[in-house]
Write an enzyme that holds these catalytic residues in place. Structure first.
Site, PDB file in Angstrom:
ATOM      1  N   GLU A  42      60.092 109.765  58.070  1.00  0.00           N
ATOM      2  CA  GLU A  42      59.853 108.296  57.844  1.00  0.00           C
ATOM      3  C   GLU A  42      58.804 108.349  56.837  1.00  0.00           C
ATOM      4  O   GLU A  42      59.008 106.960  56.010  1.00  0.00           O
ATOM      5  CB  GLU A  42      59.497 107.568  59.111  1.00  0.00           C
ATOM      6  CG  GLU A  42      60.558 107.557  60.287  1.00  0.00           C
ATOM      7  CD  GLU A  42      61.939 107.079  59.736  1.00  0.00           C
ATOM      8  OE1 GLU A  42      62.066 106.529  58.908  1.00  0.00           O
ATOM      9  OE2 GLU A  42      63.038 107.478  60.604  1.00  0.00           O
ATOM     10  N   GLU A  62      68.093 103.660  63.914  1.00  0.00           N
ATOM     11  CA  GLU A  62      68.208 104.590  62.764  1.00  0.00           C
ATOM     12  C   GLU A  62      69.604 104.363  62.079  1.00  0.00           C
ATOM     13  O   GLU A  62      69.653 104.468  61.007  1.00  0.00           O
ATOM     14  CB  GLU A  62      68.438 106.103  63.478  1.00  0.00           C
ATOM     15  CG  GLU A  62      67.266 106.913  64.166  1.00  0.00           C
ATOM     16  CD  GLU A  62      66.005 107.093  63.346  1.00  0.00           C
ATOM     17  OE1 GLU A  62      65.934 106.750  62.080  1.00  0.00           O
ATOM     18  OE2 GLU A  62      65.044 107.559  63.749  1.00  0.00           O
ATOM     19  N   HIS A  77      60.390 107.905  53.672  1.00  0.00           N
ATOM     20  CA  HIS A  77      61.294 107.017  53.544  1.00  0.00           C
ATOM     21  C   HIS A  77      60.475 105.790  52.983  1.00  0.00           C
ATOM     22  O   HIS A  77      60.738 105.108  52.240  1.00  0.00           O
ATOM     23  CB  HIS A  77      61.991 106.371  54.808  1.00  0.00           C
ATOM     24  CG  HIS A  77      62.736 107.623  55.220  1.00  0.00           C
ATOM     25  ND1 HIS A  77      63.344 107.701  56.521  1.00  0.00           N
ATOM     26  CD2 HIS A  77      63.183 108.982  54.714  1.00  0.00           C
ATOM     27  CE1 HIS A  77      63.940 108.880  56.467  1.00  0.00           C
ATOM     28  NE2 HIS A  77      64.005 109.534  55.439  1.00  0.00           N
ATOM     29  N   GLU A  97      60.619 100.435  58.972  1.00  0.00           N
ATOM     30  CA  GLU A  97      60.376 101.945  59.158  1.00  0.00           C
ATOM     31  C   GLU A  97      58.673 101.981  58.788  1.00  0.00           C
ATOM     32  O   GLU A  97      58.408 102.905  59.516  1.00  0.00           O
ATOM     33  CB  GLU A  97      60.916 102.577  58.113  1.00  0.00           C
ATOM     34  CG  GLU A  97      62.489 102.640  57.984  1.00  0.00           C
ATOM     35  CD  GLU A  97      63.020 103.579  57.101  1.00  0.00           C
ATOM     36  OE1 GLU A  97      63.066 103.276  56.105  1.00  0.00           O
ATOM     37  OE2 GLU A  97      63.586 104.630  57.209  1.00  0.00           O
ATOM     38  N   TYR A 140      71.000 114.637  70.921  1.00  0.00           N
ATOM     39  CA  TYR A 140      70.607 116.009  71.605  1.00  0.00           C
ATOM     40  C   TYR A 140      69.788 115.554  72.868  1.00  0.00           C
ATOM     41  O   TYR A 140      69.740 116.297  73.813  1.00  0.00           O
ATOM     42  CB  TYR A 140      69.845 116.859  70.427  1.00  0.00           C
ATOM     43  CG  TYR A 140      69.509 117.976  70.810  1.00  0.00           C
ATOM     44  CD1 TYR A 140      70.253 118.937  71.786  1.00  0.00           C
ATOM     45  CD2 TYR A 140      68.281 118.292  70.596  1.00  0.00           C
ATOM     46  CE1 TYR A 140      69.879 120.284  72.139  1.00  0.00           C
ATOM     47  CE2 TYR A 140      67.690 119.472  70.863  1.00  0.00           C
ATOM     48  CZ  TYR A 140      68.384 120.515  71.483  1.00  0.00           C
ATOM     49  OH  TYR A 140      67.890 121.663  72.217  1.00  0.00           O
ATOM     50  N   GLU A 164      68.605 109.786  58.156  1.00  0.00           N
ATOM     51  CA  GLU A 164      68.879 108.852  59.213  1.00  0.00           C
ATOM     52  C   GLU A 164      69.943 109.474  60.217  1.00  0.00           C
ATOM     53  O   GLU A 164      70.103 109.420  61.437  1.00  0.00           O
ATOM     54  CB  GLU A 164      69.196 107.486  58.917  1.00  0.00           C
ATOM     55  CG  GLU A 164      68.017 106.711  57.886  1.00  0.00           C
ATOM     56  CD  GLU A 164      66.753 106.856  58.459  1.00  0.00           C
ATOM     57  OE1 GLU A 164      66.548 107.300  59.735  1.00  0.00           O
ATOM     58  OE2 GLU A 164      65.612 106.415  57.642  1.00  0.00           O
ATOM     59  N   HIS A 175      68.243 112.091  62.422  1.00  0.00           N
ATOM     60  CA  HIS A 175      67.475 111.429  63.697  1.00  0.00           C
ATOM     61  C   HIS A 175      68.507 110.941  64.815  1.00  0.00           C
ATOM     62  O   HIS A 175      68.185 111.189  65.858  1.00  0.00           O
ATOM     63  CB  HIS A 175      66.673 110.116  63.022  1.00  0.00           C
ATOM     64  CG  HIS A 175      65.687 110.547  61.990  1.00  0.00           C
ATOM     65  ND1 HIS A 175      65.086 109.655  61.111  1.00  0.00           N
ATOM     66  CD2 HIS A 175      65.393 111.773  61.368  1.00  0.00           C
ATOM     67  CE1 HIS A 175      64.158 110.423  60.069  1.00  0.00           C
ATOM     68  NE2 HIS A 175      64.597 111.636  60.310  1.00  0.00           N
TER      69      HIS A 175
HETATM   70 MN    MN Z   1      63.845 106.215  57.977  1.00  0.00          MN
HETATM   71 FE    FE Z   2      64.728 107.438  60.788  1.00  0.00          FE
END
Ligand code: MN
Ligand code: FE
Length: 360
Positions: free
Chosen positions: A234, A97, A237, A200, A137, A128, A131
């Site tokens: 994604e 990421e 993206h 990606e 987390y 990103e 992500h």
């Molecule tokens: Mn991405």
């Molecule tokens: Fe990502």
């Protein structure tokens, strides 16, 4: 003379002569460099719409409950293989990421000139970051040692090779570029293709498939849900970088030579090879009830969809998707009850009714 522009539910009045001049100066590359962020008049309408869609999909990792995942992780019902897949997913994406976000921010967004393209690329980089934050987390919830995750990226040869494959097309662009030269334009086009369609678009899908296979068996529901949100991002993206490549080629036909097209197909072939080696080396496909052969076929299928979308010849004509359930699970727009809890509140009504094809 004045002209009215309708964008979503907002209306703007522009001076026609000024608007036409600004519009003509907008290009994917080699357009007018502006210090000010002049979005109007919009030339790349899709970029603005995508930006709005991406914002409407906003999510915060901490809104997804991890209690069940923690209980499963601490309990005795999981196999070592299942734990390994989760560690692998967190480890790989923690670094991947960051690599994508860095390339978007410091290469692609630096080199494009139209403000609405910079706008949507800024949102891409931000996603990103979300992500990367979601992986933190997961790491903290499960109590995983972060150094173990880092080590995966440094010590596993098949991951190293995937990393080298993308970073080599990014490194070469971090200097002053002369984008009047076809070769340098091709370097940018190659970067946009490799990051969007190969990395990606294809190389993320081995681990996505593995994690969603666990999710399908009710294992790690919180992690699975975060990965589904990530996948939805994604897919935007991939679409963003696809559109960007297509516009770049349209405005710069000198980029799109036969040799260059062949080069991109070869890069995809290499990406698929690297992904299959990674799967064979690191992903115990059988352990989640999938066959290795079908999994390889799945990667071939995904790669061909990416090639098709940018108008390149396919590598495996006629290959079918062996996992239709995975496609269903990835396409979360189809689900009625997916948005539960607070995430729904991010869906601003205004973001959902974007309509406008008004052009000069
Ligand atoms: Mn991405
Ligand atoms: Fe990502």
């Amino acid at each position: 003379m004045e002209k009215r522009f309708q964008i979503g539910n907002r209306e703007f009045v522009l001076d026609q002569a000024k608007a036409e001049e600004a519009y003509a100066a907008k290009r994917v590359i080699n357009g007018r460099q502006t210090m000010t962020f002049n979005l109007l008049p919009l030339k790349y309408q899709w970029a603005y719409e995508l930006y709005r869609n991406m914002k409407a999909n906003h999510w915060e990792p901490e809104d997804i409950p991890m209690a069940k995942d923690i209980e499963q992780w601490r309990g005795n019902d999981l196999s070592d293989v299942e734990r390994w897949i989760i560690r692998m997913g967190i480890g790989y994406f923690s670094a991947a990421e960051g690599i994508v976000g860095d390339n978007i921010q410091h290469v692609v967004r630096e080199l494009v000139t139209a403000p609405e393209l910079k706008l949507v690329l800024g949102r891409h980089a931000h996603e990103e970051n979300i992500h990367a934050d979601s992986l933190l987390y997961m790491i903290s919830s499960l109590g995983i040692n972060p150094h173990e995750c880092e080590a995966m990226f440094e010590d596993v040869p098949t991951i190293l090779r995937k990393n080298e494959f993308v970073s080599r097309v990014s490194r070469e662009l971090r200097r002053d570029m002369d984008l009047s030269q076809a070769r340098e334009k091709q370097a940018l086009a190659r970067n946009i293709f490799v990051f969007g369609q190969c990395m990606e678009g294809t190389q993320f899908y081995g681990l996505f498939g593995m994690i969603l296979s666990l999710y399908r068996q009710n294992k790690f529901p919180g992690i699975g849900q975060m990965f589904r949100y990530t996948l939805r991002d994604e897919s935007n993206h991939i679409e963003l970088l696809r559109n960007l490549l297509v516009e770049l080629i349209r405005e710069n036909p000198d980029v799109w030579t036969d040799e260059f097209q062949q080069e991109l197909v070869n890069l995809m072939k290499e990406a698929v090879q690297l992904e299959k080696e990674f799967i064979n080396d690191c992903l115990p496909v059988n352990a989640v009830g999938l066959s290795g052969e079908e999994f390889a076929e799945y990667i071939d299928y995904i790669a061909d969809r990416r090639l098709e979308n940018v108008g390149l010849p396919l590598l495996n004509e006629g290959v079918k998707n062996p996992f239709p359930w995975l496609a269903e699970m990835m396409d979360i727009k189809k689900e009625q009850n997916f948005f539960e809890g607070r995430v729904t509140e991010y869906q601003k009504a205004s973001s959902l009714e974007m309509v406008s094809d008004d052009e000069l």
